[in-house]
Design a protein around this motif. Structure first.
Motif, PDB file in Angstrom:
ATOM      1  N   ARG A  79      11.885  -8.461   2.142  1.00 48.41           N
ATOM      2  CA  ARG A  79      12.477  -7.207   1.674  1.00 48.41           C
ATOM      3  C   ARG A  79      12.935  -6.347   2.844  1.00 48.41           C
ATOM      4  O   ARG A  79      14.018  -5.764   2.815  1.00 48.41           O
ATOM      5  CB  ARG A  79      11.474  -6.433   0.823  1.00 48.41           C
ATOM      6  N   LEU A 138      16.820  -5.203   3.630  1.00 49.60           N
ATOM      7  CA  LEU A 138      17.238  -3.807   3.823  1.00 49.60           C
ATOM      8  C   LEU A 138      17.890  -3.604   5.186  1.00 49.60           C
ATOM      9  O   LEU A 138      18.883  -2.887   5.311  1.00 49.60           O
ATOM     10  CB  LEU A 138      16.040  -2.873   3.687  1.00 49.60           C
ATOM     11  N   ARG A 176      19.466  -5.845   7.054  1.00 54.91           N
ATOM     12  CA  ARG A 176      20.781  -6.495   7.096  1.00 54.91           C
ATOM     13  C   ARG A 176      21.826  -5.752   6.265  1.00 54.91           C
ATOM     14  O   ARG A 176      23.004  -5.785   6.582  1.00 54.91           O
ATOM     15  CB  ARG A 176      20.664  -7.930   6.612  1.00 54.91           C
ATOM     16  N   SER A 177      21.388  -5.090   5.192  1.00 54.14           N
ATOM     17  CA  SER A 177      22.338  -4.383   4.334  1.00 54.14           C
ATOM     18  C   SER A 177      22.723  -3.015   4.887  1.00 54.14           C
ATOM     19  O   SER A 177      23.579  -2.341   4.330  1.00 54.14           O
ATOM     20  CB  SER A 177      21.770  -4.224   2.926  1.00 54.14           C
ATOM     21  N   GLY A 178      22.072  -2.605   5.960  1.00 60.43           N
ATOM     22  CA  GLY A 178      22.402  -1.316   6.574  1.00 60.43           C
ATOM     23  C   GLY A 178      21.853  -0.130   5.799  1.00 60.43           C
ATOM     24  O   GLY A 178      22.497   0.911   5.727  1.00 60.43           O
ATOM     25  N   SER A 179      20.680  -0.283   5.236  1.00 57.75           N
ATOM     26  CA  SER A 179      20.064   0.805   4.460  1.00 57.75           C
ATOM     27  C   SER A 179      19.770   2.009   5.335  1.00 57.75           C
ATOM     28  O   SER A 179      19.705   1.905   6.562  1.00 57.75           O
ATOM     29  CB  SER A 179      18.767   0.311   3.819  1.00 57.75           C
ATOM     30  N   ASP A 180      19.550   3.139   4.675  1.00 58.75           N
ATOM     31  CA  ASP A 180      19.287   4.370   5.417  1.00 58.75           C
ATOM     32  C   ASP A 180      17.886   4.360   6.038  1.00 58.75           C
ATOM     33  O   ASP A 180      17.052   3.530   5.706  1.00 58.75           O
ATOM     34  CB  ASP A 180      19.478   5.600   4.521  1.00 58.75           C
ATOM     35  N   ASP A 223      15.336   6.345   5.716  1.00 57.59           N
ATOM     36  CA  ASP A 223      14.201   6.601   4.825  1.00 57.59           C
ATOM     37  C   ASP A 223      13.752   5.331   4.112  1.00 57.59           C
ATOM     38  O   ASP A 223      12.551   5.061   3.995  1.00 57.59           O
ATOM     39  CB  ASP A 223      14.553   7.677   3.800  1.00 57.59           C
ATOM     40  N   ALA A 224      14.714   4.547   3.633  1.00 54.64           N
ATOM     41  CA  ALA A 224      14.372   3.301   2.941  1.00 54.64           C
ATOM     42  C   ALA A 224      13.722   2.311   3.907  1.00 54.64           C
ATOM     43  O   ALA A 224      12.740   1.640   3.565  1.00 54.64           O
ATOM     44  CB  ALA A 224      15.612   2.687   2.315  1.00 54.64           C
ATOM     45  N   LEU A 225      14.263   2.230   5.118  1.00 59.68           N
ATOM     46  CA  LEU A 225      13.681   1.324   6.118  1.00 59.68           C
ATOM     47  C   LEU A 225      12.274   1.767   6.505  1.00 59.68           C
ATOM     48  O   LEU A 225      11.375   0.933   6.637  1.00 59.68           O
ATOM     49  CB  LEU A 225      14.567   1.260   7.361  1.00 59.68           C
ATOM     50  N   CYS A 260       9.914   0.807   3.751  1.00 57.64           N
ATOM     51  CA  CYS A 260       9.720  -0.645   3.695  1.00 57.64           C
ATOM     52  C   CYS A 260       8.866  -1.132   4.862  1.00 57.64           C
ATOM     53  O   CYS A 260       7.997  -1.985   4.687  1.00 57.64           O
ATOM     54  CB  CYS A 260      11.073  -1.344   3.689  1.00 57.64           C
TER      55      CYS A 260
END
Length: 131
Positions: A39, A43, A45-49, A51-53, A56
């Motif tokens: 997960r 995240l 690889r998808s370039g998430s922000d 806060d999400a990283l 996680c």
């Protein structure tokens, strides 16, 4: 209250994730670690922000500790061996041209201490080799 990670902290955790995924024994033996690491990788690889990283990476750290890996995601040994990541210690030094010899560890979230010799606030910087 939690303090969000700065970009350097996120980069260090990304490097630690890279090292974790390279150590196939840790990930392959424990399916819960494999799922959490997957997960985090998705995240990242998808370039998430940020806060999400951060959330996680926190979950992955928790899963690693539950699996018996006491150092979590960024332990001293894993962080030191991650390529491109160097450890450093922030210190407070006298800002005057004729520096006093005071040198102490500076905390990130607190202001630098006051230099009584020169009646000014000390400066934060990284500890250099030989100091």
């Amino acid at each position: 209250m939690t303090v969000p990670l700065d970009p350097a902290g996120l980069a260090q955790r990304a490097a630690a994730l890279c090292v974790l995924l390279s150590s196939s024994d840790t990930v392959r033996r424990r399916p819960e670690v494999q799922a959490a690491a997957g997960r985090a990788l998705a995240l990242l690889r998808s370039g998430s922000d940020a806060d999400a990283l951060t959330a996680c990476y926190g979950h992955l750290d928790h899963v690693l500790r539950q699996a018996g890996i006491a150092g979590g995601l960024v332990s001293g040994s894993r962080g030191a061996t991650a390529p491109g990541v160097t450890t450093h210690i922030k210190v407070a030094v006298c800002p005057a041209p004729a520096r006093c010899s005071r040198l102490e560890r500076a905390r990130d979230l607190l202001p630098a201490p006051h230099c009584a010799v020169h009646d000014t606030r000390m400066h934060k910087r990284r500890l250099r080799p030989g100091e």
